[in-house]
Scaffold this motif. Structure first.
Motif, PDB file in Angstrom:
ATOM      1  N   MET A  50     -38.277 -11.981 -10.571  1.00 24.38           N
ATOM      2  CA  MET A  50     -37.323 -12.166  -9.496  1.00 24.38           C
ATOM      3  C   MET A  50     -36.937 -10.806  -8.933  1.00 24.38           C
ATOM      4  SD  MET A  50     -33.921 -13.059 -11.752  1.00 24.38           S
ATOM      5  CE  MET A  50     -32.951 -13.314 -10.270  1.00 24.38           C
ATOM      6  N   LYS A  51     -36.399 -10.809  -7.717  1.00 24.14           N
ATOM      7  CA  LYS A  51     -35.883  -9.574  -7.137  1.00 24.14           C
ATOM      8  C   LYS A  51     -34.576  -9.899  -6.383  1.00 24.14           C
ATOM      9  CE  LYS A  51     -39.204  -9.892  -3.305  1.00 24.14           C
ATOM     10  NZ  LYS A  51     -40.144  -9.128  -2.446  1.00 24.14           N
ATOM     11  N   PRO A  52     -33.531 -10.104  -7.140  1.00 27.40           N
ATOM     12  CA  PRO A  52     -32.258 -10.490  -6.529  1.00 27.40           C
ATOM     13  C   PRO A  52     -31.652  -9.367  -5.705  1.00 27.40           C
ATOM     14  CG  PRO A  52     -31.968  -9.978  -8.834  1.00 27.40           C
ATOM     15  CD  PRO A  52     -33.441  -9.956  -8.585  1.00 27.40           C
ATOM     16  N   SER A  53     -30.928  -9.746  -4.650  1.00 24.96           N
ATOM     17  CA  SER A  53     -30.212  -8.784  -3.823  1.00 24.96           C
ATOM     18  C   SER A  53     -28.961  -8.315  -4.555  1.00 24.96           C
ATOM     19  CB  SER A  53     -29.822  -9.423  -2.490  1.00 24.96           C
ATOM     20  OG  SER A  53     -30.972  -9.820  -1.772  1.00 24.96           O
ATOM     21  N   VAL A  54     -28.646  -7.057  -4.388  1.00 26.22           N
ATOM     22  CA  VAL A  54     -27.466  -6.477  -5.011  1.00 26.22           C
ATOM     23  C   VAL A  54     -26.333  -6.448  -3.986  1.00 26.22           C
ATOM     24  CG1 VAL A  54     -26.506  -4.458  -6.170  1.00 26.22           C
ATOM     25  CG2 VAL A  54     -28.916  -5.082  -6.519  1.00 26.22           C
ATOM     26  N   LYS A  55     -25.277  -7.193  -4.264  1.00 25.34           N
ATOM     27  CA  LYS A  55     -24.157  -7.265  -3.336  1.00 25.34           C
ATOM     28  C   LYS A  55     -23.084  -6.232  -3.649  1.00 25.34           C
ATOM     29  CE  LYS A  55     -26.021 -10.857  -1.395  1.00 25.34           C
ATOM     30  NZ  LYS A  55     -26.643 -10.750  -0.051  1.00 25.34           N
ATOM     31  N   GLU A  56     -23.013  -5.860  -4.941  1.00 24.64           N
ATOM     32  CA  GLU A  56     -21.978  -4.917  -5.349  1.00 24.64           C
ATOM     33  C   GLU A  56     -22.409  -4.211  -6.628  1.00 24.64           C
ATOM     34  OE1 GLU A  56     -18.473  -7.161  -6.100  1.00 24.64           O
ATOM     35  OE2 GLU A  56     -19.412  -8.435  -7.603  1.00 24.64           O
ATOM     36  N   GLU A  57     -21.727  -3.151  -6.936  1.00 22.81           N
ATOM     37  CA  GLU A  57     -22.003  -2.420  -8.170  1.00 22.81           C
ATOM     38  C   GLU A  57     -21.640  -3.297  -9.366  1.00 22.81           C
ATOM     39  OE1 GLU A  57     -20.086   1.389 -10.550  1.00 22.81           O
ATOM     40  OE2 GLU A  57     -20.190   1.459  -8.347  1.00 22.81           O
ATOM     41  N   ILE A  58     -22.547  -3.366 -10.338  1.00 17.23           N
ATOM     42  CA  ILE A  58     -22.332  -4.206 -11.529  1.00 17.23           C
ATOM     43  C   ILE A  58     -22.042  -3.311 -12.719  1.00 17.23           C
ATOM     44  CG2 ILE A  58     -23.358  -5.894 -13.098  1.00 17.23           C
ATOM     45  CD1 ILE A  58     -25.065  -6.881 -10.806  1.00 17.23           C
ATOM     46  N   ASP A  59     -20.854  -3.478 -13.271  1.00 15.80           N
ATOM     47  CA  ASP A  59     -20.455  -2.713 -14.446  1.00 15.80           C
ATOM     48  C   ASP A  59     -20.060  -3.707 -15.540  1.00 15.80           C
ATOM     49  OD1 ASP A  59     -19.689  -0.824 -16.239  1.00 15.80           O
ATOM     50  OD2 ASP A  59     -17.862  -0.210 -15.184  1.00 15.80           O
ATOM     51  N   SER A  60     -21.069  -4.287 -16.189  1.00 15.16           N
ATOM     52  CA  SER A  60     -20.833  -5.329 -17.182  1.00 15.16           C
ATOM     53  C   SER A  60     -21.913  -5.266 -18.253  1.00 15.16           C
ATOM     54  CB  SER A  60     -20.833  -6.706 -16.512  1.00 15.16           C
ATOM     55  OG  SER A  60     -20.736  -7.740 -17.474  1.00 15.16           O
ATOM     56  N   ASP A  61     -21.565  -5.784 -19.437  1.00 18.95           N
ATOM     57  CA  ASP A  61     -22.532  -5.835 -20.534  1.00 18.95           C
ATOM     58  C   ASP A  61     -23.536  -6.961 -20.353  1.00 18.95           C
ATOM     59  OD1 ASP A  61     -21.398  -3.698 -21.838  1.00 18.95           O
ATOM     60  OD2 ASP A  61     -20.010  -4.945 -22.984  1.00 18.95           O
ATOM     61  N   THR A  62     -23.217  -7.954 -19.535  1.00 23.38           N
ATOM     62  CA  THR A  62     -24.067  -9.134 -19.402  1.00 23.38           C
ATOM     63  C   THR A  62     -24.619  -9.268 -17.998  1.00 23.38           C
ATOM     64  OG1 THR A  62     -22.169 -10.542 -18.889  1.00 23.38           O
ATOM     65  CG2 THR A  62     -22.826 -10.381 -21.200  1.00 23.38           C
ATOM     66  N   VAL A  63     -25.841  -9.764 -17.909  1.00 28.78           N
ATOM     67  CA  VAL A  63     -26.506  -9.997 -16.632  1.00 28.78           C
ATOM     68  C   VAL A  63     -27.189 -11.355 -16.705  1.00 28.78           C
ATOM     69  CG1 VAL A  63     -28.312  -9.219 -15.057  1.00 28.78           C
ATOM     70  CG2 VAL A  63     -26.906  -7.546 -16.244  1.00 28.78           C
ATOM     71  N   SER A  64     -27.118 -12.107 -15.607  1.00 27.38           N
ATOM     72  CA  SER A  64     -27.763 -13.413 -15.542  1.00 27.38           C
ATOM     73  C   SER A  64     -29.061 -13.326 -14.754  1.00 27.38           C
ATOM     74  CB  SER A  64     -26.831 -14.451 -14.891  1.00 27.38           C
ATOM     75  OG  SER A  64     -25.656 -14.616 -15.650  1.00 27.38           O
ATOM     76  N   ILE A  65     -30.083 -14.055 -15.227  1.00 22.48           N
ATOM     77  CA  ILE A  65     -31.367 -14.143 -14.533  1.00 22.48           C
ATOM     78  C   ILE A  65     -31.687 -15.617 -14.331  1.00 22.48           C
ATOM     79  CG2 ILE A  65     -33.830 -13.635 -14.617  1.00 22.48           C
ATOM     80  CD1 ILE A  65     -33.281 -11.289 -16.349  1.00 22.48           C
ATOM     81  N   THR A  66     -32.001 -15.997 -13.109  1.00 22.41           N
ATOM     82  CA  THR A  66     -32.382 -17.373 -12.820  1.00 22.41           C
ATOM     83  C   THR A  66     -33.846 -17.431 -12.420  1.00 22.41           C
ATOM     84  OG1 THR A  66     -31.746 -17.194 -10.495  1.00 22.41           O
ATOM     85  CG2 THR A  66     -30.046 -17.917 -12.045  1.00 22.41           C
ATOM     86  N   SER A  67     -34.443 -18.630 -12.554  1.00 21.20           N
ATOM     87  CA  SER A  67     -35.858 -18.788 -12.203  1.00 21.20           C
ATOM     88  C   SER A  67     -36.060 -18.818 -10.697  1.00 21.20           C
ATOM     89  CB  SER A  67     -36.415 -20.072 -12.822  1.00 21.20           C
ATOM     90  OG  SER A  67     -35.768 -21.199 -12.276  1.00 21.20           O
ATOM     91  N   GLY A  68     -35.030 -19.181  -9.951  1.00 23.15           N
ATOM     92  CA  GLY A  68     -35.116 -19.164  -8.493  1.00 23.15           C
ATOM     93  C   GLY A  68     -35.663 -20.429  -7.885  1.00 23.15           C
ATOM     94  N   SER A  69     -36.482 -21.180  -8.616  1.00 21.62           N
ATOM     95  CA  SER A  69     -37.058 -22.401  -8.056  1.00 21.62           C
ATOM     96  C   SER A  69     -37.398 -23.355  -9.185  1.00 21.62           C
ATOM     97  CB  SER A  69     -38.309 -22.085  -7.232  1.00 21.62           C
ATOM     98  OG  SER A  69     -39.309 -21.509  -8.062  1.00 21.62           O
ATOM     99  N   GLY A  70     -37.707 -24.602  -8.800  1.00 21.94           N
ATOM    100  CA  GLY A  70     -38.077 -25.590  -9.791  1.00 21.94           C
ATOM    101  C   GLY A  70     -36.968 -26.588 -10.032  1.00 21.94           C
TER     102      GLY A  70
END
Length: 450
Positions: A210-230
């Protein structure tokens, strides 16, 4: 008794009690493990810390052999193969499959994996075969960080933060270094004037996830990844599979996508046969005990006690090291029972020889053990040498046979020269029948001096 006798007694009782708890009461010692259930949800399960692990021939399952592919970027070395085995073990453990065996095939660049009780070949290859090299790159292809900065990854159902509502996705937890790298990358992406460059691309094995758009600076220990389709079912399967790969870590070497072997193995021995094997082992111990009692009478009783101690400690030792109970391993265990009895036979015969020469029981026991020790030690060492050669050159079941027999040798030696000796010393110290009396003949045989 003397103080050192009390120490020996307490030590023997503690070892036997601890071994009995492990061997016969498996729920006394438990451990927790996190696995992924059929819905892709991580959960914690509790089971025995030292479970009985049955091999493929007793339980059935999947047998996979993968070749390590030597490439200029990832040359195959012994160290990397060992690391690859550790990564594969981590992945398999998260599948919730127990009694697995993952090992190198001899000196070859091959890794053999046995998954008892597992039947899905396609899913097994999807989990085992991928390198799982996770990379985060910016819009220009510059590497931001790799998967070693990820502490954990789980497939969860919930809000992924993409504004699409509840769905299956992967939640990754980063290390402090990963968090800092991700923070700097998102900060740089937000500062881009070209909107097409405000992305962070995620690659797994050089494949764009995936190549998600970055809307803002992320300062967190956790990140979510989605499949985008299906559809939801596909997203669930995707999240579950890739969460396992990411959490298990990247393989340090490339494994062949076309396995050298891949087959579903049925349990060649049914449950009735397994029960018969257990019954045969019990009968073997009983018959050996009866023979020792009929031939050596009083000293035969000592050998029966020592044999019971041996069996308890031996079984516990195998469970502690995680030995797999396959048919060859059970054969090795039966052989080791005979060796344990053989050690007692050698000792008792030496004691009888001393008694028949007219020596006292105290002198006979001391000299009998002294003369038998060298013979028992030499026989055990020669057998251990053979086990070492089998383990070094053998693979799979042959290694299991050698390992099981080796533990039996160590255990039988301990019970023969330590447990049996302690029991005999206590008997001659506190029980002194008159030489030539029926009780003396029952225990020691003919002869003897006052």
């Amino acid at each position: 008794m003397r103080s050192n006798d009390y120490v020996k007694l307490v030590l023997i009782l503690l070892i036997v009690a601890f071994s009995a708890l492990i061997a016969f009461f498996p729920t006394v010692f438990t451990k927790e493990a996190t696995i992924v259930d059929s819905k892709g949800t991580p959960k914690t399960v509790t089971g025995p810390a030292f479970p009985y692990r049955l091999g493929l021939d007793l339980k059935g399952g999947i047998h996979v052999v993968l070749d390590a592919v030597d490439t200029p970027e990832q040359p195959v070395t012994d160290e990397k193969i060992e690391r690859a085995i550790a990564v594969l073990e981590s992945r398999v453990n998260k599948l919730g499959v127990s009694e697995t065996t993952i090992q190198r095939q001899g000196n070859l660049n091959r890794i053999s994996i046995d998954l008892p009780g597992y039947q899905n070949k396609d899913e097994a290859m999807a989990i085992l075969g991928k390198t799982a090299l996770l990379q985060f790159k910016d819009a220009d292809g510059k590497l931001i960080m790799t998967g070693d900065k990820i502490k954990d990854a789980q497939a969860v159902y919930g809000q992924a933060g993409n504004g699409l509502g509840q769905e299956w996705h992967i939640v990754m937890t980063m290390t402090p270094e990963g968090r800092d790298a991700f923070k700097q990358a998102t900060k740089a992406a937000v500062a881009q004037t070209d909107e097409k460059k405000r992305i962070i691309a995620v690659y797994l094995d050089e494949e764009l996830l995936m190549k998600p758009s970055v809307k803002e600076e992320i300062d967190s220990d956790t990140v979510s990844i989605t499949s985008g389709s299906g559809d939801p079912t596909e997203k669930q399967a995707w999240s579950q599979q890739y969460a396992l790969l990411i959490a298990g870590g990247a393989l340090p070497i490339k494994l062949s996508s076309d396995p050298a072997e891949l087959r579903v193995v049925g349990a060649s021995l049914g449950q009735d046969t397994v029960n018969n094997v257990y019954l045969a082992a019990i009968l073997a111990l009983m018959l050996v005990g009866i023979y020792m009692l009929l031939y050596y009478k009083g000293m035969g009783l000592v050998s029966i006690v020592a044999l019971a101690v041996y069996a308890t400690i031996y079984l516990a030792a195998l469970l502690i090291v995680g030995a797999v109970f396959s048919l060859p391993a059970i054969g090795a265990a039966i052989i080791s029972v005979g060796m344990a009895v053989d050690s007692n036979v050698i000792i008792f015969e030496r004691i009888r020889d001393e008694i028949n020469e007219g020596k006292t029981p105290t002198s006979s026991v001391a000299q009998g053990f002294g003369k038998a020790f060298r013979t028992v030690l030499d026989s055990n060492i020669t057998t251990l040498v053979g086990c070492g050669v089998l383990y070094w050159l053998g693979t799979g079941a042959v290694k299991g046979f050698a390992l099981t027999l080796s533990f039996g040798i160590f255990t039988s030696f301990f019970t023969a020269v330590f447990v049996t000796r302690f029991i005999m010393d206590m008997i001659i110290r506190f029980w002194k029948p008159e030489p030539g009396s029926p009780m003396f003949k029952f225990f020691y045989g003919n002869g003897g001096a006052a």
